[in-house]
Write an enzyme that holds these catalytic residues in place. Structure first.
Site, mmCIF file in Angstrom:
data_model
loop_
_atom_site.group_PDB
_atom_site.id
_atom_site.type_symbol
_atom_site.label_atom_id
_atom_site.label_comp_id
_atom_site.label_asym_id
_atom_site.label_seq_id
_atom_site.Cartn_x
_atom_site.Cartn_y
_atom_site.Cartn_z
ATOM 1 N N ARG A 10 25.795 14.807 -0.884
ATOM 2 C CA ARG A 10 25.136 13.571 -0.454
ATOM 3 C C ARG A 10 24.191 13.770 0.725
ATOM 4 O O ARG A 10 23.986 12.874 1.536
ATOM 5 C CB ARG A 10 26.166 12.500 -0.102
ATOM 6 C CG ARG A 10 27.012 12.049 -1.242
ATOM 7 C CD ARG A 10 26.149 11.382 -2.233
ATOM 8 N NE ARG A 10 26.831 10.319 -2.921
ATOM 9 C CZ ARG A 10 26.430 9.880 -4.089
ATOM 10 N NH1 ARG A 10 25.371 10.397 -4.650
ATOM 11 N NH2 ARG A 10 27.058 8.913 -4.679
ATOM 12 N N GLY A 12 20.938 14.438 0.436
ATOM 13 C CA GLY A 12 19.570 14.060 0.099
ATOM 14 C C GLY A 12 18.816 15.166 -0.616
ATOM 15 O O GLY A 12 17.593 15.119 -0.741
ATOM 16 N N SER A 14 18.537 16.009 -3.767
ATOM 17 C CA SER A 14 17.810 15.621 -4.975
ATOM 18 C C SER A 14 16.497 14.926 -4.649
ATOM 19 O O SER A 14 15.474 15.177 -5.290
ATOM 20 C CB SER A 14 18.680 14.716 -5.847
ATOM 21 O OG SER A 14 19.840 15.412 -6.242
ATOM 22 N N ALA A 30 18.986 18.739 -16.500
ATOM 23 C CA ALA A 30 20.213 18.147 -15.981
ATOM 24 C C ALA A 30 21.425 18.927 -16.483
ATOM 25 O O ALA A 30 21.560 19.157 -17.681
ATOM 26 C CB ALA A 30 20.315 16.687 -16.431
ATOM 27 N N THR A 31 22.290 19.331 -15.541
ATOM 28 C CA THR A 31 23.458 20.133 -15.911
ATOM 29 C C THR A 31 24.780 19.375 -15.827
ATOM 30 O O THR A 31 25.775 19.820 -16.365
ATOM 31 C CB THR A 31 23.577 21.370 -14.989
ATOM 32 O OG1 THR A 31 23.873 20.931 -13.662
ATOM 33 C CG2 THR A 31 22.312 22.202 -15.004
ATOM 34 N N HIS A 46 20.468 9.103 -10.526
ATOM 35 C CA HIS A 46 19.393 10.072 -10.751
ATOM 36 C C HIS A 46 18.386 9.549 -11.778
ATOM 37 O O HIS A 46 17.185 9.707 -11.596
ATOM 38 C CB HIS A 46 19.967 11.416 -11.191
ATOM 39 C CG HIS A 46 20.574 12.195 -10.080
ATOM 40 N ND1 HIS A 46 19.908 13.196 -9.431
ATOM 41 C CD2 HIS A 46 21.796 12.113 -9.485
ATOM 42 C CE1 HIS A 46 20.685 13.702 -8.486
ATOM 43 N NE2 HIS A 46 21.835 13.052 -8.502
ATOM 44 N N ARG A 47 18.895 8.925 -12.831
ATOM 45 C CA ARG A 47 17.991 8.367 -13.850
ATOM 46 C C ARG A 47 17.107 7.275 -13.256
ATOM 47 O O ARG A 47 15.944 7.159 -13.608
ATOM 48 C CB ARG A 47 18.800 7.790 -15.007
ATOM 49 C CG ARG A 47 19.356 8.829 -15.917
ATOM 50 C CD ARG A 47 20.092 8.214 -17.099
ATOM 51 N NE ARG A 47 20.606 9.261 -17.953
ATOM 52 C CZ ARG A 47 21.791 9.231 -18.540
ATOM 53 N NH1 ARG A 47 22.579 8.180 -18.398
ATOM 54 N NH2 ARG A 47 22.185 10.237 -19.280
ATOM 55 N N ARG A 50 14.138 8.953 -10.848
ATOM 56 C CA ARG A 50 13.155 9.939 -11.304
ATOM 57 C C ARG A 50 12.087 9.253 -12.159
ATOM 58 O O ARG A 50 12.358 8.266 -12.847
ATOM 59 C CB ARG A 50 13.818 11.096 -12.033
ATOM 60 C CG ARG A 50 14.347 10.793 -13.376
ATOM 61 C CD ARG A 50 14.915 12.053 -14.046
ATOM 62 N NE ARG A 50 15.646 11.682 -15.234
ATOM 63 C CZ ARG A 50 16.944 11.845 -15.390
ATOM 64 N NH1 ARG A 50 17.674 12.387 -14.451
ATOM 65 N NH2 ARG A 50 17.522 11.452 -16.500
#
Length: 180
Positions: A10, A12, A14, A30-31, A46-47, A50
């Site tokens: 957490r 930051g 990403s 994406a993994t 995340h979705r 982006r």
């Protein structure tokens, strides 16, 4: 160019990685396997942030194959999940080869394991050891390493003992301890 974006949970990472890749065409690799409410929420976040124009490839294990087959800029989100999906089977050598042979920019996100303290159950300890090994491999290959703390990125310089002013600890009297 290979860029590693490293930081704590957490931190930051990403958001910084998305800033690094910019607004051009990007393949988002994406993994993370969303198999709990916590991971489902993380994937949803995340979705939501982006760009919709990015191509998304969800691949929890064979990321080296995706990197070899993909042209242009790739954002790998993230190595932490990839190692966690198959701690012993994550093929670091194939990943390193794929990274080294890509023509496009690759930005990889990973969690820093250096803050993990104390004894851990054996499975967790092995996981953190493997992730730490992978972070070192990718860092050595990367032209740029960013360390993220509280949504701020610090560029980590390469260590060049000659001419950098940095002296290896074992070359100093007392292993770096001041003389008395």
């Amino acid at each position: 160019m290979i860029t590693l974006v490293l930081g704590g949970r957490r931190s930051g990472k990403s958001d910084i990685a998305q800033e690094v890749v910019g607004s051009g065409p990007v393949t988002y690799l994406a993994t993370l396997v969303a198999d709990t409410p916590v991971t489902e929420a993380r994937v949803a976040r995340h979705r939501s942030v982006r760009p919709a124009s990015w191509r998304v490839v969800e691949e929890p294990r064979e990321i080296a194959a995706v990197l070899r087959a993909t042209e242009g800029t790739v954002l790998v989100e993230d190595l932490t999940g990839w190692v966690g999906n198959d701690v012993e089977g994550a093929d670091f050598e194939s990943l390193a080869f794929a990274l080294g042979s890509r023509a496009g920019d690759t930005v990889l996100v990973s969690e820093d394991v250096s803050a993990v303290r104390g004894r851990l159950p054996a499975a967790e300890e092995r996981y953190y050891d493997r992730l730490g090994e992978l972070n070192q491999i990718v860092s050595r290959m990367a032209q740029r390493v960013l360390y993220v703390v509280a949504a701020r990125a610090i560029e980590v310089p390469r260590w060049h003992p000659e001419g950098s002013g940095i002296v290896p600890l074992d070359a100093r009297p007392g292993y770096g301890l001041p003389s008395v």
